[in-house]
Structures are given as C-alpha cells and as structure tokens.
Scaffold this active site. Structure first.
Site, mmCIF file in Angstrom:
data_model
loop_
_atom_site.group_PDB
_atom_site.id
_atom_site.type_symbol
_atom_site.label_atom_id
_atom_site.label_comp_id
_atom_site.label_asym_id
_atom_site.label_seq_id
_atom_site.Cartn_x
_atom_site.Cartn_y
_atom_site.Cartn_z
ATOM 1 C CB CYS A 92 2.015 5.754 7.393
ATOM 2 S SG CYS A 92 2.062 7.200 6.190
ATOM 3 N N PRO A 120 1.075 -1.263 -0.047
ATOM 4 C CG PRO A 120 0.198 -0.986 2.234
ATOM 5 C CD PRO A 120 0.780 -1.997 1.264
ATOM 6 C CD GLN A 143 -2.407 0.536 4.973
ATOM 7 O OE1 GLN A 143 -2.109 1.528 4.428
ATOM 8 N NE2 GLN A 143 -1.401 -0.359 5.465
ATOM 9 C CE LYS A 168 3.872 -2.449 4.437
ATOM 10 N NZ LYS A 168 4.694 -1.466 4.716
ATOM 11 C CG ASN A 219 7.328 -3.439 2.315
ATOM 12 O OD1 ASN A 219 6.801 -2.362 2.764
ATOM 13 N ND2 ASN A 219 7.782 -3.493 1.206
ATOM 14 N N GLY A 220 10.694 -4.146 1.865
ATOM 15 C CA GLY A 220 11.752 -3.430 1.610
ATOM 16 C C GLY A 220 12.803 -3.860 0.718
ATOM 17 C CG ASP A 221 15.999 -1.663 0.140
ATOM 18 O OD1 ASP A 221 15.249 -0.666 -0.010
ATOM 19 O OD2 ASP A 221 16.930 -2.002 1.151
ATOM 20 N N GLY A 269 6.861 -2.246 -2.907
ATOM 21 C CA GLY A 269 6.477 -1.145 -3.089
ATOM 22 C C GLY A 269 7.316 -0.403 -4.170
ATOM 23 N NE ARG A 270 11.120 3.296 -1.438
ATOM 24 C CZ ARG A 270 12.150 3.659 -1.378
ATOM 25 N NH1 ARG A 270 12.765 4.611 -1.563
ATOM 26 N NH2 ARG A 270 13.212 2.589 -0.488
#
Length: 324
Positions: free
Chosen positions: A103, A19, A73, A142, A203-205, A227-228
């Site tokens: 967040c 998200p 969410q 999350k 989550n991450g990288d 995500g990104r």
C-alpha cells in the site's frame, strides 16, 4: 479450466479482484463475484487496531461463503501484534491470510507499514514469519516493484517471503512513489516469477481480456489480479473468463444494463453501510460506471453531490435514455 493452488485453496486461473482500500468492500466484491472474479481479498485491517478492538474490523474482514475463495488482508509493522491479530482474523473463517506490503497511501506507508516494509527487508521477514507461525492457513504477501526507482527490490522481498513460509506473492508492477501513475512494469513480475518457486500473482494495467491473457504470457505469472480496470466495470471478469476459455470477446453490456448493475451495486452499499454513509461511498462508484457515456459531464456533476438512491435512479434513467 486451469487452476492455481495456494496451500489447499484452488483458484481458477482467470482473474482475481485486487484488494483496494475504500473500494473493494463487500458490495463490490459481491458484484465482482457475480461476474466471475476467481478470488477476492478484503480491505486491509490494521493488526494493531484489531488487537485494540477496532470497531471497523468486523466490517472490513467479514467473509461470506459466496465470496470464497477469499483472503483477509492485514497490515502493520510490529511483529508482536501479528499473532493476536491473526487469531482474530481466523474467527472470520477466511481461506487465506494476506500481508499488505504494497500500500502506497501516506497514512499507511508513512507509519512504516504497507510498502514501507519493502525498505526494511529484515522487518518484512519478521512480519511474514510471525504470520506463518500464527496460523495453519496459507499466508500470502502483496508487494510492489519497490519503494522508488533507485530501490527496486521486489525480487529480494519475494525471496524473503518464500524463505519465511509464504504460500504465494502478489506483485504490483509500480513503485510506491509511482502510486498509480505511469505504466506498470511487467518485467519485474516476470523476474519475481523466475526467482521463486511459490505462485506469483501479477497486478497492474490489466483492463481488457486481451491484456489479461498478455500478462499471463509475458510474465509467466500464476494468476492475474485486476484492480482499477474493474472500477465501474465488474463485467470485465466475465469477459476475461470467456476470453481465457476460448478467446471469445464478450462486448460490454448495453447502457441500460450497466445502469441496472450500478443501481444494484449501490443499493448493496447502502444496505451495508446505511443510507447516509452508503450514498457518500456510492458517488465514486457511480462516477466510474458513467465515465465516457454521452451527456455524462452534467450527470457526473449531479452524482458528485448525490444524496439519495431515488436521485441516482432518476439520473440512471436519463443516462439510459440519452445513450440508447
């Protein structure tokens, strides 16, 4: 294909779309699903805002059958607003309801919500408990690594979530203070996985199929969330699916196809939001799609002041011509 079970919801163990406020709207979720995202989550909606009839709620929480399995969410820091907000959210027929406790954006965390909940474990537990009691749907959370490097408490928070009835926990391996800088700490994801029995989403990288497979192996997580890494690159989910299935590397599509994907994505944004709002939203996506392409410096300058679909079509045509 292996599957993860969250409550009664089955999710392929490939990669989910994280998200992302202001980014992972319906148009982006749709294109991610087209390329094989295993699971998607709505943009976050305020519990308090929902109770007071926030007009944006329907836009944020709308769930389509095409997107399933899908979570909506919610965020907030006042347990008394959770039950009525959950009842409103259930009206959109999600498969899962997620509590955002990660967040880092000041306007969210600065009000005690999002990642600020990690500084108040008692309140966090009350929020999770209120959500679990208010619905028969699976409830997930999350979180982040912690607020800062001196308060890394993802393991403690994940245990509280489990004790309060959460069905799964997603962990972003950065602190709130890191925002999106530096490197994600996969060790904290592994530590959370060791500490709880409920499924853990990492989550991450993750921005390549190989990194997705590496996160599964390194952390032992039950699902990887991207995500990104998928910004301007929704076909990453297709690449991950192929790699997870038989270690096949699918190359990025040619520039001509990338531009067609971009145009279809942005047309969907404009159909959803209207041209005036949609084209402003489109600029950031177009910048992601064109990053690193030959001649992109000038084209990206033009995209920054984009005013129409026709203008973008012309830019896409010229980019294709310059790169093939």
């Amino acid at each position: 294909m292996e599957y993860l079970q969250i409550g009664n919801v089955k999710i392929k163990k490939t990669a989910a779309l994280a998200p992302m406020a202001g980014v992972a709207d319906y148009a982006f979720r749709k294109v991610a699903k087209e390329y094989g995202a295993a699971y998607v989550v709505s943009e976050m909606a305020s519990c308090k805002g929902m109770v007071y009839s926030d007009r944006k709620t329907a836009e944020l929480l709308n769930v389509t059958d095409y997107e399933r399995p899908m979570a909506v969410q919610l965020f907030g820091c006042e347990p008394e607003f959770v039950a009525p907000a959950v009842r409103i959210a259930e009206g959109f027929r999600p498969d899962i309801i997620d509590l955002n406790s990660g967040c880092p954006v000041p306007k969210v965390a600065g009000n005690g919500s999002g990642s600020a909940l990690m500084k108040n474990p008692k309140l966090f537990g009350e929020m999770v408990t209120a959500m679990v009691k208010a619905t028969s749907l699976p409830v997930t959370v999350k979180i982040r690594k912690g607020w800062d490097d001196s308060s890394v408490n993802a393991v403690e928070i994940a245990r509280i979530a489990e004790e309060c009835g959460a069905a799964a926990v997603a962990v972003h391996g950065r602190t709130k203070n890191q925002m999106y800088s530096g490197t994600a700490d996969w060790d904290i994801i592994a530590a959370v996985k060791q500490a709880v029995k409920i499924p853990v989403i990492g989550n991450g990288d993750v921005d390549t199929p190989e990194k997705c497979a590496e996160m599964y192996k390194y952390t032992g997580c039950d699902l990887v969330m991207v995500g990104r890494g998928a910004l301007g690159k929704p076909w990453l989910f297709q690449q991950i699916s192929a790699y997870m299935k038989n270690e096949v590397i699918i190359p990025d599509p040619p520039v001509s196809q990338r531009m067609l994907i971009m145009l279809r994505h942005i047309e969907n944004i404009c159909n959803e939001r209207g041209i005036k709002v949609g084209i402003r939203e489109a600029r950031k996506h177009a910048l992601w799609y064109t990053k690193g392409l030959r001649g992109s410096t000038e084209y990206r300058r033009q995209i920054s002041t984009l005013e129409s679909i026709e203008q973008l079509q012309e830019i896409a045509f010229r980019i294709t011509k310059d790169n093939e």
